[in-house]
Enzyme design. Structure first.
Site: not given
Length: 458
Positions: A43-44
């Site tokens: 997700v980063k």
């Protein structure tokens, strides 16, 4: 021809996948937002591009610059991918508890990795926060994105993750759950979703050893909540500006063991080869859902990263066995120890204003060799041991008339109820002679070296 101009353009639009087996007995529809479909497998990736482009717009990152960030690994990967496309160098600082796979992956994409000690305070010059800040000051044309306090983190999820979930659920989502580290994912996503549906419920998943849950419930930043834990990438010993407690309705804590076991279950039962904190999110969310979800509800749980980061840890049977996380080897836990003591009395403490001679009398009368020290409000502010008193008296006999506050050591560390004996024993050393644990009623118990020996031999 259909193609992307760079790998960065493939970030986002990750799928929702229905959970079928681990949700047995739970009403409603439970969907996983599978973020390992991003090119950096987490997700980063979303916030990496957001923070870099924000810095470019503000003119604080110029061509040929260096990106310096403290990371548990995933943000570093996203930054590295974006940096490759934009021509920047990368230096990442990491705590030594992070998996070797994460460090190797970052080096594989051209980043320099500096490993820092885990068990130091955030403001300690050796911490991975402090080292990143120092390097940013020393290296010209460098950027310290600071994912913890950089609101471009939250904004990335407000403009991408939230809208994707709303679109893909046709606006039917009623509950959103995510583990909390920097806070950007849960805060940005939840802010968008709550603007569409003010009744939406957001559940934050925390880990034992982190401050978030108690701070949400009491408004108190309790350092007694902080102690080492194994799960990577979530929980904090600080309050990042990206954590918007107003859009998080409730926090639930999940143990290292429960998180690891659920991650393995997701891989084996759902075909989702996910990371450790994904296990945290799913275990905690499903425990809550069993009691609260109805047939018409739609719960979306965000899964942050991929299992390749944890091959030497939770996906390694030897590592799991050594930590007492597998069924064929069970270490006793802090819970077992305090239960075996059969509720033998309330924890004995000393007020910080009593004299050393009075403290000696208490130790002798109780037959104990260590004791927590409290302030007038009952907060634990220090500790005292017989060896400390003896050493101080040898140096200066007049110490006996001084207040305990003048000679006490640091407070004993708090640990979680489900920390195993092997983990507990690793936390006891010359500087920390005992451990403290809160039970479900918030009563505090002490665990000594003698307690650990008894647990391992009985």
């Amino acid at each position: 021809m259909k193609y992307y101009n760079s790998i960065v353009d493939t970030i986002g639009n990750t799928p929702l996948v229905k959970l079928n087996k681990v949700t047995k007995g739970i009403r409603g529809t439970v969907l996983a937002k599978v973020e390992y479909f991003n090119p950096g497998n987490s997700v980063k990736d979303r916030i990496a591009v957001s923070m870099i482009e924000d810095a470019e717009r503000r003119g604080i990152l110029k061509p040929g610059g260096t990106i310096i960030e403290g990371t548990s690994g995933n943000t570093g990967m996203g930054l590295a991918l974006a940096a490759i496309g934009k021509g920047y160098k990368c230096i990442f600082t990491m705590a030594d508890k992070q998996s070797k796979e994460k460090m190797d992956i970052l080096r594989a994409v051209g980043a320099e990795v500096i490993v820092c000690p885990t068990n130091v305070a955030p403001d300690d010059p050796r911490s991975y926060y402090s080292v990143a800040k120092r390097l940013n000051q020393e290296i010209p044309n460098s950027l310290y994105p600071n994912q913890y306090d950089n609101l471009a983190n939250t904004e990335a999820h407000y403009v991408s993750t939230g809208p994707e979930i709303w679109r893909d659920t046709d606006g039917r989502i009623t509950h959103f759950a995510a583990s909390v580290g920097t806070g950007g994912t849960i805060s940005g996503t939840s802010r968008f979703l709550k603007e569409q549906n003010p009744q939406l419920f957001t559940l934050g998943l925390d880990t034992y050893g982190s401050v978030f849950k108690k701070y949400k419930e009491t408004g108190v930043f309790d350092t007694g909540e902080i102690y080492p834990y194994l799960t990577e990438g979530i929980g904090e010993d600080i309050l990042p500006q990206n954590v918007d407690f107003d859009v998080i309705d409730q926090f639930i804590k999940v143990t290292d063991k429960d998180a690891a076991i659920m991650a393995r279950r997701l891989s084996r039962e759902e075909g989702l080869f996910v990371g450790w904190s994904c296990g945290t999110a799913v275990h905690g969310a499903l425990e809550w859902a069993r009691e609260h979800l109805t047939d018409d509800d739609v719960l979306v749980i965000l899964l942050p990263d991929h299992g390749t980061r944890y091959l030497a840890k939770i996906y390694n049977d030897t590592w799991m066995n050594d930590h007492g996380f597998l069924e064929n080897r069970q270490f006793k836990t802090a819970r077992d120890i305090i239960t075996s003591k059969n509720g033998s009395g309330v924890l004995t403490t000393l007020g910080r204003d009593v004299t050393v001679s009075q403290a000696i009398q208490v130790l002798n009368r109780q037959g104990i060799s260590q004791i927590p020290v409290t302030d007038p409000e009952g907060h634990i502010v220090g500790s005292l041991t017989d060896s400390t008193i003896l050493n101080r008296l040898i140096d200066d006999p007049a110490v006996k008339d001084k207040a305990v506050s003048e000679v006490m050591d640091k407070p004993f560390k708090f640990v979680g109820l489900d920390n195993t004996v092997d983990v507990l024993s690793s936390l006891i050393d010359r500087e920390n002679k005992a451990l403290l644990v809160r039970d479900e009623t918030q009563q505090v118990h002490i665990i000594t070296q003698a307690d650990l020996l008894a647990a391992m031999t009985n």
